[in-house]
Design an enzyme around this catalytic site. Sequence first.
Site, PDB file in Angstrom:
ATOM      1  N   LEU A  92       0.828  -1.202   0.000  1.00  0.00           N
ATOM      2  CA  LEU A  92       0.000   0.000   0.000  1.00  0.00           C
ATOM      3  C   LEU A  92       0.869   1.262   0.000  1.00  0.00           C
ATOM      4  CD1 LEU A  92      -2.804   1.408   0.359  1.00  0.00           C
ATOM      5  CD2 LEU A  92      -2.447   1.194   2.834  1.00  0.00           C
ATOM      6  N   GLY A 140       2.056   7.826   2.851  1.00  0.00           N
ATOM      7  CA  GLY A 140       2.120   7.011   4.069  1.00  0.00           C
ATOM      8  C   GLY A 140       0.775   7.051   4.758  1.00  0.00           C
ATOM      9  N   ARG A 145      -5.315  -4.199  12.363  1.00  0.00           N
ATOM     10  CA  ARG A 145      -4.541  -3.562  13.427  1.00  0.00           C
ATOM     11  C   ARG A 145      -4.776  -4.218  14.784  1.00  0.00           C
ATOM     12  NH1 ARG A 145      -7.813   1.125  11.728  1.00  0.00           N
ATOM     13  NH2 ARG A 145      -5.957   1.568  10.510  1.00  0.00           N
ATOM     14  N   GLU A 168       0.474   0.276  10.103  1.00  0.00           N
ATOM     15  CA  GLU A 168      -0.984   0.029  10.085  1.00  0.00           C
ATOM     16  C   GLU A 168      -1.743   1.182  10.739  1.00  0.00           C
ATOM     17  OE1 GLU A 168      -2.783  -3.757  10.339  1.00  0.00           O
ATOM     18  OE2 GLU A 168      -0.993  -4.828   9.678  1.00  0.00           O
ATOM     19  N   ASN A 195      -1.370   8.870  15.773  1.00  0.00           N
ATOM     20  CA  ASN A 195      -2.230  10.025  15.488  1.00  0.00           C
ATOM     21  C   ASN A 195      -3.420   9.618  14.623  1.00  0.00           C
ATOM     22  OD1 ASN A 195      -0.732  11.804  16.930  1.00  0.00           O
ATOM     23  ND2 ASN A 195       0.183  12.863  15.164  1.00  0.00           N
TER      24      ASN A 195
HETATM   25  C1  LIG Z   1       8.839  -1.823   9.695  1.00  0.00           C
HETATM   26  C2  LIG Z   1       7.776  -1.287   8.821  1.00  0.00           C
HETATM   27  C3  LIG Z   1       6.992  -2.157   8.092  1.00  0.00           C
HETATM   28  C4  LIG Z   1       6.009  -1.681   7.234  1.00  0.00           C
HETATM   29  N1  LIG Z   1       5.300  -2.571   6.489  1.00  0.00           N
HETATM   30  C5  LIG Z   1       4.421  -2.103   5.556  1.00  0.00           C
HETATM   31  C6  LIG Z   1       3.750  -2.996   4.673  1.00  0.00           C
HETATM   32  O1  LIG Z   1       3.932  -4.222   4.750  1.00  0.00           O
HETATM   33  N2  LIG Z   1       2.925  -2.497   3.740  1.00  0.00           N
HETATM   34  C7  LIG Z   1       2.702  -1.154   3.628  1.00  0.00           C
HETATM   35  O2  LIG Z   1       1.937  -0.772   2.763  1.00  0.00           O
HETATM   36  N3  LIG Z   1       3.308  -0.276   4.465  1.00  0.00           N
HETATM   37  C8  LIG Z   1       4.173  -0.718   5.413  1.00  0.00           C
HETATM   38  N4  LIG Z   1       4.826   0.170   6.242  1.00  0.00           N
HETATM   39  C9  LIG Z   1       4.568   1.591   6.099  1.00  0.00           C
HETATM   40  C10 LIG Z   1       3.679   2.153   7.196  1.00  0.00           C
HETATM   41  O3  LIG Z   1       2.388   1.695   7.074  1.00  0.00           O
HETATM   42  C11 LIG Z   1       3.781   3.684   7.156  1.00  0.00           C
HETATM   43  O4  LIG Z   1       5.058   3.990   7.621  1.00  0.00           O
HETATM   44  C12 LIG Z   1       2.721   4.353   7.981  1.00  0.00           C
HETATM   45  O5  LIG Z   1       1.501   4.288   7.332  1.00  0.00           O
HETATM   46  C13 LIG Z   1       3.054   5.817   8.272  1.00  0.00           C
HETATM   47  O6  LIG Z   1       3.366   6.497   7.103  1.00  0.00           O
HETATM   48  P1  LIG Z   1       4.704   7.366   6.974  1.00  0.00           P
HETATM   49  O7  LIG Z   1       5.821   6.533   7.439  1.00  0.00           O
HETATM   50  O8  LIG Z   1       4.772   7.876   5.601  1.00  0.00           O
HETATM   51  O9  LIG Z   1       4.537   8.541   7.971  1.00  0.00           O
HETATM   52  P2  LIG Z   1       3.788   9.931   7.729  1.00  0.00           P
HETATM   53  O10 LIG Z   1       2.466   9.666   7.129  1.00  0.00           O
HETATM   54  O11 LIG Z   1       4.702  10.845   7.012  1.00  0.00           O
HETATM   55  O12 LIG Z   1       3.588  10.431   9.193  1.00  0.00           O
HETATM   56  C14 LIG Z   1       4.616  11.056   9.954  1.00  0.00           C
HETATM   57  C15 LIG Z   1       4.034  11.592  11.244  1.00  0.00           C
HETATM   58  O13 LIG Z   1       2.998  12.513  10.964  1.00  0.00           O
HETATM   59  C16 LIG Z   1       1.813  12.163  11.615  1.00  0.00           C
HETATM   60  N5  LIG Z   1       0.671  12.469  10.793  1.00  0.00           N
HETATM   61  C17 LIG Z   1       0.491  12.194   9.466  1.00  0.00           C
HETATM   62  N6  LIG Z   1      -0.720  12.618   9.067  1.00  0.00           N
HETATM   63  C18 LIG Z   1      -1.329  13.140  10.139  1.00  0.00           C
HETATM   64  C19 LIG Z   1      -2.600  13.746  10.361  1.00  0.00           C
HETATM   65  N7  LIG Z   1      -3.503  13.861   9.378  1.00  0.00           N
HETATM   66  N8  LIG Z   1      -2.897  14.177  11.600  1.00  0.00           N
HETATM   67  C20 LIG Z   1      -1.991  14.045  12.603  1.00  0.00           C
HETATM   68  N9  LIG Z   1      -0.791  13.508  12.451  1.00  0.00           N
HETATM   69  C21 LIG Z   1      -0.457  13.046  11.240  1.00  0.00           C
HETATM   70  C22 LIG Z   1       1.906  10.677  11.848  1.00  0.00           C
HETATM   71  O14 LIG Z   1       1.149  10.291  12.979  1.00  0.00           O
HETATM   72  C23 LIG Z   1       3.390  10.513  12.096  1.00  0.00           C
HETATM   73  O15 LIG Z   1       3.660  10.740  13.440  1.00  0.00           O
HETATM   74  C24 LIG Z   1       5.787  -0.290   7.132  1.00  0.00           C
HETATM   75  C25 LIG Z   1       6.560   0.591   7.894  1.00  0.00           C
HETATM   76  C26 LIG Z   1       7.546   0.107   8.719  1.00  0.00           C
HETATM   77  C27 LIG Z   1       8.363   1.081   9.489  1.00  0.00           C
END
Ligand SMILES: Cc1cc2nc3c(=O)[nH]c(=O)nc-3n(C[C@H](O)[C@H](O)[C@H](O)COP(=O)(O)OP(=O)(O)OC[C@H]3O[C@@H](n4cnc5c(N)ncnc54)[C@H](O)[C@@H]3O)c2cc1C
Lengths: 258, 395
Positions: free
Chosen positions: B136, B142, B255, B375, B379
């Site tokens: 995804l 993210g 989740r 997942e 936040n």
């Molecule tokens: C070890 C690991 C395994 C993973 N496995 C998978 C997988 O198998 N498949 C897959 O698809 N993804 C996977 N992911 C990705 C994971 O789902 C994303 O990292 C997650 O969705 C957060 O997205 P981001 O890292 O881009 O953070 P961001 O979206 O950039 O967020 C950064 C910060 O901003 C905050 N934030 C963002 N938007 C808002 C809002 N609207 N209001 C308040 N706060 C906000 C968040 O809470 C966070 O603290 C994995 C990640 C890791 C680290």
Amino acid sequence: MKILVGVKRVVDYAVKVRVGANGVELKNVKMSMNPFCEIATEAAVRLKENKAANVSEVVAVSVGPKQCQDTLRTALAMGCDRAIHVKTDLRGDYMELQSDSVAKIFQKIVEEKEQNTDLVLLGKQSIDSDCGQVGPMLAGFLNYPQATFAANIDLDGDGLKVERETDSGTETIKIPSLPAVITCDLRLNEPRYATLPNIMKAKKKKIDTIDANDLGVDLTAKNKVLEVYEPPPRKEGIVVEDVDELIAKLKNEAGLLQ
Amino acid sequence: MSSSAVDKFFPSPITLLTEDERMIKESVRKWAIKDLKPRLQEMETNECIYPSVIQKLFENGYMSMEINEKYGGIGTNFTSACIAIQEISRIDPSVALMVDVHNTLVVNMIRFWGSDYLKDKYLPKLAKDSVSSFCLSEANAGSDAFSMKTQAYRSSDNLFTINGTKSWITNAKEAEVLIVFCNVNPSEGYKGITAFVVDTDTEGVNIGVREKKLGLKASSTCQIVFDNVIVDASQMLGELGKGYEYCIKILNEGRIGIASQQIGIAKGCFDVVMPYLNEREQFGMKLADMPSLQQQYAQAATELYAAEVMMLNACRLKENGLPFVKEAAMSKLFASQVSEKICSQSIEWMGAVGYSTDYKVEKFFRDCKVGSIYEGSSNIQRQTIAKIMKSEYSH
Ligand SMILES: Cc1cc2nc3c(=O)[nH]c(=O)nc-3n(C[C@H](O)[C@H](O)[C@H](O)COP(=O)(O)OP(=O)(O)OC[C@H]3O[C@@H](n4cnc5c(N)ncnc54)[C@H](O)[C@@H]3O)c2cc1C
């Protein structure tokens, strides 16, 4: 070959038992299959998996309260074919139901319910009462040959070759022909854990329930337990300076060396 | 146990498991201690999950918890899957994550929305030996996942061509089957999002290098590049344009699995820390007897218990077809907070020994942190909870 295997439900080996007014506290304590019975079950299932042994059926038997069905399910999930639950609410940890009654229950089952049993596999002892008597008594009542403390079991002609644990190593004996009773010791095998596919298969296997009172066996305790108490806490050790001091103490104070 | 007279008149306690669930818990625990624990450190150092371990995951049924027996699965319930995830996590959270993604995301999406063709084609191998990934996230999508750039366009009547790059994909190195979210119609925004089942060996699928991570080192996390990957229309999962809906639904329940992983981690810490506190003496007394430490570990255990009850309740709500989205979000949010705190405190309680790699508590600490990210970050969970709360009070 048809195998009967005894599985007892006991306080889990990892539980630190507490002593109450009526002996060891059994309420809200984790119970599991007696570890030596797990070894016996594993031995039975391995014989069944060995084509040369030509095992037709492995029947697990447990004597005790209705929760014994959990123990039997575990035995079935390990690979036994069906199970018999001999139901009684008497305590099995020597407080009420004792070895001679259990041995007689097994005798009845072999003689009346499961007549063509060729081999009875039991643990060498149960970890709650540590009597180690059911196997030998059962062999006596049935007038079957027996091998206790088995560390290895091999097919040998019409009979079995059994390696037995002794204080000075092992001893190998031959049981020329079946039926027989074998009690299983620690080194015989490492029991498998029930895998999920087998847990699911076990649900379709049959557990028959028999009321212990209907077997015509005297269930009363022959021995009376006078007192159950916890072992005294170990006294604190001391630190010795060197090997010489240790040897001196072992000689002079402990009397362990001459 | 559950057949006592009381059950007939009152709902049973939420912590009371069925006989199957208890046996499954015991079985997974035994396997994890016997087979997994001895390989833990090596897999961490070598940053991989051994093929022999993966083989056992399949043989023992942990990868097919909810797959129907007719496809070669175990055919048990969601709670059992969560129990398995928790018990594995108690030893190794990386392996637990592999089991979690495979069972609660990929397999269940195919079970819920896959055509008979897709079920017949994939469920047997997902039950037998094929690891899977859920694709995804992207570098720029993210939390805002539906702004994804990966596209699938209909290149002929029966074919779609996928282009784009997915990031942070768990199990990427081991996976043979992928669920890939793509936008088929970017002009329609999230309404164009569509899911496809893609075999990893399809031409144009390129698995990138492993990300270097704080924790979960044995679990592979990679980029996957889709470069003109051509798939048959029959590989479309469910309906065109419904991908966002499926995605929300599957993550809503998935989740709960992450909550289980987090609870497993905290239990794993207690498994190490309590025997140590019972042994270690300072100032002439056992650490476990020091009143100030007692205050702390009693508090931690209470919070962990609450997290576990919340997790089990979310499972039971879902299994009974009741609304569970808020409760699942709360469960994951709280479990990740409690677990992080317990990991951190466990290190403190053990002192220098807790900080050393020998006792594995520092590993739990590192493995745990991502619980508040993947997942749906914390936040995002709070956002979900708030949204539902608002609607509950707006009459
Ligand atoms: C070890 C690991 C395994 C993973 N496995 C998978 C997988 O198998 N498949 C897959 O698809 N993804 C996977 N992911 C990705 C994971 O789902 C994303 O990292 C997650 O969705 C957060 O997205 P981001 O890292 O881009 O953070 P961001 O979206 O950039 O967020 C950064 C910060 O901003 C905050 N934030 C963002 N938007 C808002 C809002 N609207 N209001 C308040 N706060 C906000 C968040 O809470 C966070 O603290 C994995 C990640 C890791 C680290």
